[in-house]
Design an enzyme around this catalytic site. Structure first.
Site, PDB file in Angstrom:
ATOM      1  N   LYS A 168       0.873  -1.190   0.000  1.00 25.21           N
ATOM      2  CA  LYS A 168       0.000   0.000   0.000  1.00 25.21           C
ATOM      3  C   LYS A 168       0.901   1.228   0.000  1.00 25.21           C
ATOM      4  O   LYS A 168       2.096   1.127   0.304  1.00 25.21           O
ATOM      5  CB  LYS A 168      -0.931  -0.023   1.224  1.00 25.21           C
ATOM      6  CG  LYS A 168      -0.226  -0.114   2.553  1.00 25.21           C
ATOM      7  CD  LYS A 168      -1.257  -0.289   3.674  1.00 25.21           C
ATOM      8  CE  LYS A 168      -0.536  -0.391   5.010  1.00 25.21           C
ATOM      9  NZ  LYS A 168      -1.423  -0.795   6.095  1.00 25.21           N
ATOM     10  N   ASN A 210       3.630   1.945   2.487  1.00 24.95           N
ATOM     11  CA  ASN A 210       4.819   1.071   2.575  1.00 24.95           C
ATOM     12  C   ASN A 210       5.744   1.236   1.391  1.00 24.95           C
ATOM     13  O   ASN A 210       6.563   0.356   1.103  1.00 24.95           O
ATOM     14  CB  ASN A 210       4.376  -0.400   2.658  1.00 24.95           C
ATOM     15  CG  ASN A 210       3.703  -0.702   3.978  1.00 24.95           C
ATOM     16  OD1 ASN A 210       3.874   0.045   4.942  1.00 24.95           O
ATOM     17  ND2 ASN A 210       2.915  -1.745   4.017  1.00 24.95           N
ATOM     18  N   ASP A 213       9.114  -1.966   4.641  1.00 22.31           N
ATOM     19  CA  ASP A 213       8.202  -2.529   5.638  1.00 22.31           C
ATOM     20  C   ASP A 213       7.697  -3.934   5.299  1.00 22.31           C
ATOM     21  O   ASP A 213       6.600  -4.107   4.744  1.00 22.31           O
ATOM     22  CB  ASP A 213       6.984  -1.602   5.793  1.00 22.31           C
ATOM     23  CG  ASP A 213       6.223  -1.925   7.075  1.00 22.31           C
ATOM     24  OD1 ASP A 213       5.578  -1.040   7.615  1.00 22.31           O
ATOM     25  OD2 ASP A 213       6.335  -3.080   7.528  1.00 22.31           O
ATOM     26  N   THR A 265      -5.922  -0.573   8.135  1.00 18.82           N
ATOM     27  CA  THR A 265      -6.917  -0.510   7.080  1.00 18.82           C
ATOM     28  C   THR A 265      -7.160  -1.860   6.416  1.00 18.82           C
ATOM     29  O   THR A 265      -6.255  -2.648   6.211  1.00 18.82           O
ATOM     30  CB  THR A 265      -6.476   0.490   5.982  1.00 18.82           C
ATOM     31  OG1 THR A 265      -7.295   0.245   4.848  1.00 18.82           O
ATOM     32  CG2 THR A 265      -5.028   0.247   5.573  1.00 18.82           C
TER      33      THR A 265
END
Ligand SMILES: Clc1cnc2c(Nc3ccc(N4CCOCC4)cc3)nc(-c3cccnc3)cn12
Length: 273
Positions: free
Chosen positions: A138, A141, A154, A172
């Protein structure tokens, strides 16, 4: 020089300005004294890790990321710890968080979005060839390198395939595919779904199944793949997004075909800004 096995300690580094606050700690610009090499030093408090029961996840993140070498994956050079903290020695990404750029500009020009999706696809191809599923692709990251190239950071949620999630999902839901929100066994194809969500968010400016109404409403929209693509999105982009956001994992466009998709091929000609 590859000093990967040496024992690092805080005394080896000159700590510079704070770069930002991550989930479990602060990231600082740092310089390794001997070589002058600039790194990002992520300092994580053990107490916070224990409280969130994510020590195993961090160990896996270190194990996975330290062995990866790819231009679109942030390097983990090494780590060390003292009685209170764990320190990750990470590649410094000079242009910061892609997430901040996205929020500032609202959404990306399609050629820029296509270039980032192509870079993420190359990174995912490399990960999958190593039987690693990222599971948490996402904007938050993704960091930007010296020439604005995207780098996945990450690896907190990455696993060696196939995996089943033991940790409860936090944060999320927007990026999770049906099989994960349904807690089913999943494999590398979860990253294909997330790539579709990422492409959508890049060209629209918000994730496709976001629901102000909250968790359950988002869950329902994901499970039904209730996808509405605004007509401001080009037909090529819409076509790729639809081919990735398929409920049935086997129907999702494989990474090789993503790289050959007209929308992605468009991005190769445009040089990076
Ligand atoms: Cl790991 C890692 C490697 N490099 C970075 C980085 N790099 C970076 C570069 C440049 C700017 N600036 C560019 C000019 O405008 C001001 C910000 C910020 C961060 N940031 C974070 C981070 C983490 C959490 C919150 N916020 C930023 C983690 N990083």
């Amino acid at each position: 020089t590859e000093q990967k096995n040496r024992k690092w300690s805080l005394a080896d580094f000159e700590i510079g300005k704070p770069l930002g606050k991550g989930k479990f700690g602060h990231v600082y610009l740092a310089r390794e004294r001997r070589s002058g090499f600039i790194v990002a030093l992520k300092i994580i408090y053990k107490a916070e890790l224990e409280a969130a029961k994510v020590e195993k996840q961090l160990r896996r993140e270190i194990e996975i990321q330290s062995h990866l070498r790819h231009p679109h994956i942030l390097r983990l050079y090494g780590y060390f710890y003292d009685e209170k903290r764990v320190y990750l020695i990470l590649e410094y990404a000079p242009q910061g968080e892609l997430y901040k750029t996205l929020r500032r500009t609202g959404k990306f020009e399609e050629a820029t979005a296509a270039r980032y999706i192509r870079q993420m696809t190359l990174a995912l191809q490399y990960l999958h060839s190593r039987h690693v599923i990222h599971r948490d692709i996402k904007p938050e990251n993704i960091l930007l390198g010296l020439n604005g190239e995207a780098k996945i950071a990450d690896f907190g949620w990455s696993v060696h395939a196939p995996g089943t999630r033991r940790q409860t999902l936090c944060g999320t839901l927007d990026y999770l595919p049906p099989e994960m929100v349904e807690g089913k066994e999943h494999a590398w194809w979860v990253d294909l779904w997330s790539l579709g969500v990422l492409a959508y968010e890049f060209v629209v400016g918000a994730p496709p199944f976001e629901e102000a109404a909250g968790y359950r409403a988002t869950y329902r929209r994901i499970a039904k793949v209730d996808l509405k693509i605004p007509d401001t999105v080009s037909p090529d982009a819409a076509d790729l997004i639809r081919k990735l956001l398929q409920h049935d994992p086997e129907k999702r466009l494989p990474l090789e075909k993503v790289l050959r998709h007209p929308w992605i091929r468009l991005s190769i000609n445009i040089s990076p800004t």
